[in-house]
Scaffold this motif. Structure first.
Motif, PDB file in Angstrom:
ATOM      1  N   GLY A  26       0.786  -1.227   0.000  1.00 48.84           N
ATOM      2  CA  GLY A  26       0.000   0.000   0.000  1.00 48.84           C
ATOM      3  C   GLY A  26       0.815   1.273   0.000  1.00 48.84           C
ATOM      4  N   ALA A  27       2.109   1.165   0.287  1.00 48.36           N
ATOM      5  CA  ALA A  27       2.957   2.352   0.330  1.00 48.36           C
ATOM      6  C   ALA A  27       3.513   2.720  -1.042  1.00 48.36           C
ATOM      7  CB  ALA A  27       4.108   2.138   1.312  1.00 48.36           C
ATOM      8  N   GLY A  28       3.351   1.818  -2.019  1.00 46.94           N
ATOM      9  CA  GLY A  28       3.814   2.114  -3.366  1.00 46.94           C
ATOM     10  C   GLY A  28       5.285   1.878  -3.596  1.00 46.94           C
ATOM     11  N   ASP A  29       5.967   1.182  -2.668  1.00 45.52           N
ATOM     12  CA  ASP A  29       7.401   0.965  -2.829  1.00 45.52           C
ATOM     13  C   ASP A  29       7.769  -0.510  -2.996  1.00 45.52           C
ATOM     14  OD1 ASP A  29       6.719   0.184  -0.299  1.00 45.52           O
ATOM     15  OD2 ASP A  29       8.302   1.314   0.731  1.00 45.52           O
ATOM     16  N   GLY A  30       6.782  -1.397  -3.024  1.00 50.28           N
ATOM     17  CA  GLY A  30       7.059  -2.812  -3.236  1.00 50.28           C
ATOM     18  C   GLY A  30       6.669  -3.234  -4.631  1.00 50.28           C
ATOM     19  N   TYR A  31       6.793  -4.519  -4.920  1.00 51.13           N
ATOM     20  CA  TYR A  31       6.474  -5.033  -6.248  1.00 51.13           C
ATOM     21  C   TYR A  31       4.968  -5.205  -6.439  1.00 51.13           C
ATOM     22  CZ  TYR A  31      11.400  -6.103  -7.084  1.00 51.13           C
ATOM     23  OH  TYR A  31      12.762  -6.006  -7.276  1.00 51.13           O
ATOM     24  N   THR A  32       4.531  -4.978  -7.658  1.00 49.18           N
ATOM     25  CA  THR A  32       3.148  -5.250  -8.022  1.00 49.18           C
ATOM     26  C   THR A  32       2.838  -6.727  -7.798  1.00 49.18           C
ATOM     27  OG1 THR A  32       3.283  -3.557  -9.747  1.00 49.18           O
ATOM     28  CG2 THR A  32       1.457  -5.146  -9.899  1.00 49.18           C
ATOM     29  N   ALA A  33       3.766  -7.586  -8.193  1.00 50.46           N
ATOM     30  CA  ALA A  33       3.601  -9.028  -8.044  1.00 50.46           C
ATOM     31  C   ALA A  33       4.957  -9.685  -7.887  1.00 50.46           C
ATOM     32  CB  ALA A  33       2.864  -9.625  -9.245  1.00 50.46           C
ATOM     33  N   THR A  34       4.986 -10.766  -7.138  1.00 52.72           N
ATOM     34  CA  THR A  34       6.200 -11.566  -6.978  1.00 52.72           C
ATOM     35  C   THR A  34       5.818 -13.033  -7.135  1.00 52.72           C
ATOM     36  OG1 THR A  34       5.880 -11.652  -4.581  1.00 52.72           O
ATOM     37  CG2 THR A  34       7.326  -9.918  -5.428  1.00 52.72           C
ATOM     38  N   GLY A  35       6.788 -13.852  -7.533  1.00 53.17           N
ATOM     39  CA  GLY A  35       6.497 -15.263  -7.720  1.00 53.17           C
ATOM     40  C   GLY A  35       7.723 -16.128  -7.511  1.00 53.17           C
ATOM     41  N   LEU A  36       7.465 -17.405  -7.232  1.00 54.35           N
ATOM     42  CA  LEU A  36       8.529 -18.366  -6.989  1.00 54.35           C
ATOM     43  C   LEU A  36       8.273 -19.623  -7.812  1.00 54.35           C
ATOM     44  CD1 LEU A  36      11.000 -19.383  -5.316  1.00 54.35           C
ATOM     45  CD2 LEU A  36       9.363 -20.149  -3.586  1.00 54.35           C
ATOM     46  N   VAL A  37       9.321 -20.103  -8.476  1.00 58.59           N
ATOM     47  CA  VAL A  37       9.248 -21.330  -9.268  1.00 58.59           C
ATOM     48  C   VAL A  37      10.363 -22.260  -8.818  1.00 58.59           C
ATOM     49  CG1 VAL A  37       9.450 -22.339 -11.576  1.00 58.59           C
ATOM     50  CG2 VAL A  37       8.260 -20.145 -11.266  1.00 58.59           C
ATOM     51  N   LEU A  38      10.045 -23.534  -8.634  1.00 60.43           N
ATOM     52  CA  LEU A  38      11.052 -24.545  -8.313  1.00 60.43           C
ATOM     53  C   LEU A  38      11.277 -25.424  -9.531  1.00 60.43           C
ATOM     54  CD1 LEU A  38      10.167 -25.839  -4.723  1.00 60.43           C
ATOM     55  CD2 LEU A  38      11.954 -24.218  -5.378  1.00 60.43           C
ATOM     56  N   ALA A  39      12.534 -25.527  -9.953  1.00 58.57           N
ATOM     57  CA  ALA A  39      12.894 -26.391 -11.083  1.00 58.57           C
ATOM     58  C   ALA A  39      13.895 -27.429 -10.604  1.00 58.57           C
ATOM     59  CB  ALA A  39      13.498 -25.564 -12.220  1.00 58.57           C
ATOM     60  N   GLY A  40      13.742 -28.667 -11.089  1.00 60.26           N
ATOM     61  CA  GLY A  40      14.646 -29.728 -10.665  1.00 60.26           C
ATOM     62  C   GLY A  40      15.104 -30.593 -11.815  1.00 60.26           C
ATOM     63  N   TRP A  41      16.227 -31.259 -11.606  1.00 62.68           N
ATOM     64  CA  TRP A  41      16.763 -32.149 -12.627  1.00 62.68           C
ATOM     65  C   TRP A  41      17.796 -33.081 -12.003  1.00 62.68           C
ATOM     66  CZ3 TRP A  41      17.748 -26.952 -12.224  1.00 62.68           C
ATOM     67  CH2 TRP A  41      19.056 -26.574 -11.957  1.00 62.68           C
ATOM     68  N   ASP A  42      18.044 -34.172 -12.696  1.00 64.57           N
ATOM     69  CA  ASP A  42      19.071 -35.128 -12.315  1.00 64.57           C
ATOM     70  C   ASP A  42      20.346 -34.733 -13.035  1.00 64.57           C
ATOM     71  OD1 ASP A  42      20.783 -37.269 -11.999  1.00 64.57           O
ATOM     72  OD2 ASP A  42      19.217 -38.785 -12.222  1.00 64.57           O
ATOM     73  N   ASP A  43      21.419 -34.506 -12.305  1.00 69.91           N
ATOM     74  CA  ASP A  43      22.669 -34.052 -12.927  1.00 69.91           C
ATOM     75  C   ASP A  43      23.196 -35.027 -13.974  1.00 69.91           C
ATOM     76  OD1 ASP A  43      22.950 -31.604 -11.592  1.00 69.91           O
ATOM     77  OD2 ASP A  43      23.786 -32.605  -9.821  1.00 69.91           O
ATOM     78  N   ALA A  44      22.865 -36.294 -13.851  1.00 68.20           N
ATOM     79  CA  ALA A  44      23.352 -37.277 -14.816  1.00 68.20           C
ATOM     80  C   ALA A  44      22.639 -37.178 -16.154  1.00 68.20           C
ATOM     81  CB  ALA A  44      23.188 -38.689 -14.252  1.00 68.20           C
ATOM     82  N   ALA A  45      21.431 -36.638 -16.160  1.00 64.36           N
ATOM     83  CA  ALA A  45      20.664 -36.529 -17.405  1.00 64.36           C
ATOM     84  C   ALA A  45      19.713 -35.337 -17.307  1.00 64.36           C
ATOM     85  CB  ALA A  45      19.894 -37.815 -17.685  1.00 64.36           C
ATOM     86  N   PRO A  46      20.237 -34.108 -17.333  1.00 64.67           N
ATOM     87  CA  PRO A  46      19.397 -32.916 -17.141  1.00 64.67           C
ATOM     88  C   PRO A  46      18.259 -32.796 -18.150  1.00 64.67           C
ATOM     89  CG  PRO A  46      21.721 -32.364 -16.966  1.00 64.67           C
ATOM     90  CD  PRO A  46      21.654 -33.762 -17.488  1.00 64.67           C
ATOM     91  N   ALA A  47      18.554 -33.005 -19.416  1.00 64.06           N
ATOM     92  CA  ALA A  47      17.540 -32.801 -20.442  1.00 64.06           C
ATOM     93  C   ALA A  47      16.362 -33.751 -20.285  1.00 64.06           C
ATOM     94  CB  ALA A  47      18.159 -32.961 -21.834  1.00 64.06           C
ATOM     95  N   ALA A  48      16.637 -34.972 -19.859  1.00 59.38           N
ATOM     96  CA  ALA A  48      15.577 -35.974 -19.744  1.00 59.38           C
ATOM     97  C   ALA A  48      14.799 -35.867 -18.438  1.00 59.38           C
ATOM     98  CB  ALA A  48      16.175 -37.370 -19.866  1.00 59.38           C
TER      99      ALA A  48
END
Length: 291
Positions: free
Chosen positions: A215-237
């Protein structure tokens, strides 16, 4: 054209993804997480998750693509889906109206004019100039949407205070000069934070909530969080987005919905007609629906 830029490796994936509306019939926003996984797999497979900046570029490419899916024009969302990545919409319209050979020649020359087609979008905030990762801006309207993205794949607890401090300062800097613009912060963490540093994940969620404007006009309009995961041995798969592990009030759907709502709220109904039509699921009697 000059050699490939930091987004070139993502172009085929973006082209193949299409631009189907992200809005469901009940008005919920549905991000294309599968596309994000494919984009993140490119730098991860090449072991470019931190130092090269390509991991961050993948996130920026995805966010920009989501905005195009929402109905914003391909030439008003930066980074663009083609080179040059930052180009005023008015210049893009000029290129579209020039004879093909002349347009191709001018487009090549644009990359030698960073004042017209810079590599990155930079805007002047209240206190300092800031590079923004995703932007919507026009000469006749000024910045309408400014998004900063950050990624964290390791050393979660150690680096989190710095991320918080930077993000908070940037919010005040941008909102101070552009109070009507949608100013957002999207944070992507590797999902190993859940098992290795669960306390850091809880602090990250709290940070995402705290950074919002109260309400003070000094923060973000919107914020978000995304979690991404992968296996180091086969990231693409094995690349995946762990949506269910993130509290609903900080997930990507609410982030995009709030950002888009602010852009539309701050503009007359005759602006961004295509976005309004996609969100509302109906045709509007407002001309040809140009952005």
């Amino acid at each position: 054209m000059a050699g490939a830029d930091g987004f070139a490796a993502f172009d085929p994936l973006l082209d193949a993804a299409g631009d189907a509306t992200p809005w469901s019939r009940d008005g919920e926003y549905a991000p294309d997480y599968a596309l994000l996984a494919r984009l993140l797999a490119v730098p991860t497979q090449a072991q470019h998750t931190s130092r090269s900046g390509r991991f961050a570029r993948a996130i920026d490419a995805w966010v920009a693509h989501e905005l195009r899916r929402a109905g914003f024009g391909g030439d008003e969302v930066w980074p663009r889906a083609r080179r040059p990545r930052v180009l005023p919409r008015d210049v893009a319209e000029l290129l579209a109206r020039l004879p093909r050979a002349l347009a191709a020649d001018v487009a090549r020359r644009l990359e030698e004019l960073p004042s017209v087609a810079p590599t990155d979008a930079r805007v002047l905030g209240r206190a300092y100039e800031k590079q923004v990762d995703v932007c919507i801006s026009r000469w006749d309207r000024g910045p309408e949407l400014l998004i900063s993205t950050k990624a964290q794949t390791s050393s979660f607890g150690k680096n989190l205070p710095n991320r918080f401090e930077e993000a908070y300062g940037d919010a005040g800097n941008l909102r101070g000069r552009y109070p009507l613009a949608a100013v957002g912060f999207l944070f992507v963490q590797r999902d190993t934070v859940l098992s290795r540093e669960p306390d850091a994940f809880e602090r990250a969620v709290d940070m995402i909530r705290t950074l919002r404007d109260r309400g003070a006009g000094d923060g973000y309009t919107a914020t978000g969080l995304v979690l991404a995961g992968w296996d180091d041995a086969a990231p693409a798969a094995t690349m995946r987005v762990a949506e269910d592990a993130v509290p609903e009030d900080v997930r990507a759907p609410q982030f995009f919905a709030r950002m888009i709502a602010q852009v539309l709220r701050a503009a007359p109904v005759t602006a961004h007609v295509a976005v309004r039509e996609r969100r509302d699921g109906r045709r509007l009697p407002l001309g040809d629906g140009r952005p």
